[in-house]
Design a protein around this motif. Structure first.
Motif, mmCIF file in Angstrom:
data_model
loop_
_atom_site.group_PDB
_atom_site.id
_atom_site.type_symbol
_atom_site.label_atom_id
_atom_site.label_comp_id
_atom_site.label_asym_id
_atom_site.label_seq_id
_atom_site.Cartn_x
_atom_site.Cartn_y
_atom_site.Cartn_z
ATOM 1 N N ILE A 1 0.988 7.335 -6.419
ATOM 2 C CA ILE A 1 -0.054 8.364 -6.509
ATOM 3 C C ILE A 1 0.548 9.746 -6.265
ATOM 4 C CG2 ILE A 1 -2.134 9.251 -5.368
ATOM 5 C CD1 ILE A 1 -2.923 6.253 -4.979
ATOM 6 N N ASP A 2 1.429 9.861 -5.275
ATOM 7 C CA ASP A 2 2.081 11.140 -4.980
ATOM 8 C C ASP A 2 2.970 11.591 -6.136
ATOM 9 O OD1 ASP A 2 0.825 11.241 -2.526
ATOM 10 O OD2 ASP A 2 2.606 10.636 -1.387
ATOM 11 N N LYS B 1 1.985 2.065 -3.435
ATOM 12 C CA LYS B 1 0.852 2.614 -4.184
ATOM 13 C C LYS B 1 0.678 4.089 -3.848
ATOM 14 C CE LYS B 1 -4.063 1.939 -5.015
ATOM 15 N NZ LYS B 1 -5.247 1.166 -4.662
ATOM 16 N N ASP B 2 0.783 4.439 -2.570
ATOM 17 C CA ASP B 2 0.674 5.839 -2.155
ATOM 18 C C ASP B 2 1.778 6.680 -2.791
ATOM 19 O OD1 ASP B 2 -1.472 5.145 -0.535
ATOM 20 O OD2 ASP B 2 -0.286 5.092 1.302
ATOM 21 N N ALA C 1 0.832 -1.205 0.000
ATOM 22 C CA ALA C 1 0.000 0.000 0.000
ATOM 23 C C ALA C 1 0.866 1.255 0.000
ATOM 24 C CB ALA C 1 -0.940 -0.002 1.199
ATOM 25 N N ARG C 2 1.999 1.198 0.683
ATOM 26 C CA ARG C 2 2.884 2.372 0.736
ATOM 27 C C ARG C 2 3.428 2.706 -0.652
ATOM 28 N NH1 ARG C 2 3.218 6.974 1.767
ATOM 29 N NH2 ARG C 2 5.252 7.851 1.891
ATOM 30 N N GLU D 1 3.286 19.429 0.488
ATOM 31 C CA GLU D 1 3.229 18.073 -0.046
ATOM 32 C C GLU D 1 4.444 17.769 -0.925
ATOM 33 O OE1 GLU D 1 -1.608 17.429 -0.310
ATOM 34 O OE2 GLU D 1 -0.605 18.676 -1.830
#
Length: 76
Positions: free
Chosen positions: A9-10, A5-6, A2-3, A23
Protein backbone atom coordinates in the motif's frame (compact mmCIF):
# COMPACT_ATOMS: atom_id res chain seq x y z
CA UNK A 1 1.57 -11.00 6.07
CA UNK A 2 -0.17 -7.81 7.16
CA UNK A 3 3.17 -6.00 7.14
CA UNK A 4 3.80 -6.93 3.50
CA UNK A 5 0.30 -5.67 2.66
CA UNK A 6 1.10 -2.35 4.37
CA UNK A 7 4.33 -2.10 2.41
CA UNK A 8 2.54 -2.69 -0.88
CA UNK A 9 0.00 0.00 0.00
CA UNK A 10 2.85 2.40 0.85
CA UNK A 11 4.63 1.62 -2.43
CA UNK A 12 1.45 2.27 -4.41
CA UNK A 13 0.88 5.52 -2.51
CA UNK A 14 4.47 6.55 -3.27
CA UNK A 15 4.01 5.77 -6.96
CA UNK A 16 0.80 7.81 -6.98
CA UNK A 17 2.57 10.75 -5.32
CA UNK A 18 0.31 10.94 -2.28
CA UNK A 19 2.93 10.44 0.47
CA UNK A 20 4.20 13.49 2.30
CA UNK A 21 7.94 14.02 2.77
CA UNK A 22 8.03 12.27 6.17
CA UNK A 23 6.15 9.27 4.81
CA UNK A 24 8.49 9.02 1.80
CA UNK A 25 11.53 9.14 4.05
CA UNK A 26 10.12 6.47 6.38
CA UNK A 27 9.26 4.27 3.40
CA UNK A 28 12.78 4.50 2.01
CA UNK A 29 14.25 3.94 5.48
CA UNK A 30 12.31 0.67 5.62
CA UNK A 31 13.36 -0.28 2.10
CA UNK A 32 17.03 0.33 2.90
CA UNK A 33 16.84 -1.52 6.25
CA UNK A 34 15.19 -4.53 4.65
CA UNK A 35 17.45 -4.50 1.58
CA UNK A 36 14.46 -4.18 -0.73
CA UNK A 37 15.65 -0.80 -2.03
CA UNK A 38 18.33 -2.69 -3.94
CA UNK A 39 16.03 -5.38 -5.35
CA UNK A 40 13.07 -3.34 -6.57
CA UNK A 41 13.13 -1.48 -9.88
CA UNK A 42 16.14 0.77 -10.35
CA UNK A 43 14.47 4.05 -9.41
CA UNK A 44 14.05 2.85 -5.81
CA UNK A 45 17.74 2.10 -5.43
CA UNK A 46 18.70 5.40 -7.03
CA UNK A 47 16.36 7.34 -4.76
CA UNK A 48 17.65 5.47 -1.71
CA UNK A 49 21.23 6.30 -2.72
CA UNK A 50 20.30 9.97 -3.19
CA UNK A 51 18.72 10.10 0.27
CA UNK A 52 21.80 8.48 1.82
CA UNK A 53 24.26 10.76 0.01
CA UNK A 54 22.18 13.85 0.85
CA UNK A 55 22.38 12.94 4.55
CA UNK A 56 18.70 12.11 5.09
CA UNK A 57 19.29 8.39 5.71
CA UNK A 58 22.22 6.43 7.07
CA UNK A 59 23.66 3.47 5.16
CA UNK A 60 21.69 1.26 7.57
CA UNK A 61 18.40 2.99 6.77
CA UNK A 62 18.01 5.16 9.84
CA UNK A 63 16.51 8.64 9.44
CA UNK A 64 19.18 11.17 10.42
CA UNK A 65 18.84 14.14 12.77
CA UNK A 66 19.55 16.32 9.73
CA UNK A 67 16.46 14.90 8.00
CA UNK A 68 14.35 15.40 11.12
CA UNK A 69 15.39 19.04 11.35
CA UNK A 70 14.70 19.62 7.64
CA UNK A 71 11.26 18.06 7.96
CA UNK A 72 10.47 20.20 10.99
CA UNK A 73 11.28 23.29 8.93
CA UNK A 74 8.86 22.17 6.22
CA UNK A 75 6.05 21.90 8.76
CA UNK A 76 6.81 25.24 10.44
Amino acid sequence: MARMKDLVIDLIAYEEGVLDEREKLELFALLVKSGMAWTLQGSYGRTANELIHAGYLTQDGDVTEFADSMLEELVA
